[in-house]
Design a protein around this motif. Structure first.
Motif, PDB file in Angstrom:
ATOM      1  N   UNK A   2      -4.426   6.441   8.194  1.00  0.00           N
ATOM      2  CA  UNK A   2      -3.404   7.415   8.598  1.00  0.00           C
ATOM      3  C   UNK A   2      -2.003   6.864   8.367  1.00  0.00           C
ATOM      4  N   UNK A   3      -1.791   5.612   8.727  1.00  0.00           N
ATOM      5  CA  UNK A   3      -0.484   4.984   8.524  1.00  0.00           C
ATOM      6  C   UNK A   3      -0.150   4.926   7.039  1.00  0.00           C
ATOM      7  N   UNK A   4      -1.126   4.514   6.228  1.00  0.00           N
ATOM      8  CA  UNK A   4      -0.888   4.399   4.782  1.00  0.00           C
ATOM      9  C   UNK A   4      -0.590   5.762   4.173  1.00  0.00           C
ATOM     10  N   UNK A  47       0.836  -1.212   0.000  1.00  0.00           N
ATOM     11  CA  UNK A  47       0.000   0.000   0.000  1.00  0.00           C
ATOM     12  C   UNK A  47       0.865   1.254   0.000  1.00  0.00           C
ATOM     13  N   UNK A  48       1.955   1.227   0.746  1.00  0.00           N
ATOM     14  CA  UNK A  48       2.860   2.378   0.799  1.00  0.00           C
ATOM     15  C   UNK A  48       3.415   2.699  -0.583  1.00  0.00           C
ATOM     16  N   UNK A  69       3.127  -4.145  -7.599  1.00  0.00           N
ATOM     17  CA  UNK A  69       2.621  -4.517  -6.272  1.00  0.00           C
ATOM     18  C   UNK A  69       1.105  -4.442  -6.161  1.00  0.00           C
ATOM     19  N   UNK A  70       0.428  -3.883  -7.165  1.00  0.00           N
ATOM     20  CA  UNK A  70      -1.032  -3.797  -7.089  1.00  0.00           C
ATOM     21  C   UNK A  70      -1.686  -5.174  -6.962  1.00  0.00           C
ATOM     22  N   UNK A  80       4.005   5.675  -5.142  1.00  0.00           N
ATOM     23  CA  UNK A  80       4.306   5.625  -6.565  1.00  0.00           C
ATOM     24  C   UNK A  80       3.337   6.455  -7.389  1.00  0.00           C
ATOM     25  N   UNK A  81       2.055   6.426  -7.003  1.00  0.00           N
ATOM     26  CA  UNK A  81       1.061   7.229  -7.712  1.00  0.00           C
ATOM     27  C   UNK A  81       1.369   8.718  -7.554  1.00  0.00           C
ATOM     28  N   UNK A  82       1.680   9.147  -6.337  1.00  0.00           N
ATOM     29  CA  UNK A  82       1.994  10.559  -6.103  1.00  0.00           C
ATOM     30  C   UNK A  82       3.251  10.983  -6.858  1.00  0.00           C
TER      31      UNK A  82
END
Length: 298
Positions: free
Chosen positions: A225-227, A49-50, A206-207, A55-57
């Motif tokens: 919040x963690x993600x 998820x991280x 990783x998706x 990666x998207x950002x």
């Protein structure tokens, strides 16, 4: 958002080492923050998820510039290098989170980042990215020694063979990623385009992993919040800073400066997670810090 938090925060003169040290300090919070994720969310789920969010950002940020298209038009050889880097990002991130889950935050972080300078120094020689100075050798030897003392003086129960092996695999993946990124950036490619392409590729890889690991476990308040923190801050902002630092800092030096990460992780483990650090570990922490200062002030 990331563009406004990009390396403009730091001065450009002598800023390469500063960018990398700030990035490493952000990464040092990763293991501790991961412990606040829901217990049902495994380390692979959190790691995937991280990288997908980060990666998207990073890819969105890269598209806002004018360096991504020239990079992706670089031909088969460039695509092969980008694929190798993306695979290594996916490997070292997931291996790191599993290693931390098995062997503890401090030990997993120290072994991962402590092994990276040796791997990177060898790769620098093999790929012709410059020789290794005496200062680098002295600083790296001191930093790795400090890491060793930090591990041996920490929680003895935290040293677990499979976890250590995964941490070493993560360190190798990190070294290959850093070498690939440095190679592309120093040949003139835009640094934001490079990290955007590498982490965007890792996100695609990783998706399927995330979708197969019950991602709904991260849809709670603490999970979200963690993600968000791991994806936007430690990955998005952290790797923007790191890539900017690679413009003016040799990759072997950069990975040694990255040893600030286990120092931060150890201090957070001590302060937040009540992990014990004995006298030997504290000496190791001091040796590690002194070695980083020696290299950073070169």
């Amino acid at each position: 958002m990331l563009s406004s938090l990009s390396p403009r925060l730091l001065p450009s003169s002598r800023g390469g080492a500063a960018h990398i040290l700030v990035a490493a300090s952000l990464w040092g919070t990763t293991g501790t923050v991961r412990t606040f994720a829901p217990a049902t969310a495994g380390p692979v789920t959190v790691g995937a998820a991280r990288i997908i969010l980060g990666g998207l950002l990073l890819f969105i940020l890269a598209r806002r510039g004018d360096g991504l298209r020239p990079l992706l038009r670089g031909g088969r050889r460039t695509w092969a290098v980008l694929a190798l880097g993306a695979i290594c990002v996916a490997v070292y991130q997931t291996a790191f989170f599993v290693a931390v889950a098995r062997t503890g935050v401090a030990t997993g972080t120290v072994v991962t980042i402590g092994s990276a300078p040796a791997f990177t120094g060898l790769l620098s020689l093999l790929t012709g990215q410059g020789g290794l100075s005496r200062r680098w050798m002295l600083s790296t030897a001191g930093a790795v020694t400090g890491c060793t003392l930090l591990v041996s003086g920490g929680r003895a129960a935290g040293v677990e063979p499979v976890g250590i092996s995964l941490a070493l695999l993560s360190g190798l993946g990190y070294a290959v990623y850093a070498t690939v990124a440095a190679r592309l950036i120093t040949r003139g490619e835009d640094d934001r385009a490079v990290v955007g392409a590498l982490f965007g590729g890792a996100a695609i890889l990783l998706l399927p992993v995330l979708l197969s690991r019950e991602p709904g476990t991260l849809l709670t308040g603490s999970g979200l919040l963690v993600t968000l923190y791991l994806g936007a801050v430690t990955t998005g902002l952290g790797y923007v800073l790191y890539a900017r630092g690679l413009r003016t800092t040799p990759v072997a030096v950069a990975t040694t400066l990255g040893l600030a990460e286990p120092a931060v992780a150890a201090l957070l483990g001590l302060a937040v997670l009540s992990e014990h650090l004995g006298g030997v570990a504290l000496i190791g922490l001091a040796v590690l810090g002194g070695s980083i200062v020696l290299l950073a002030t070169a």
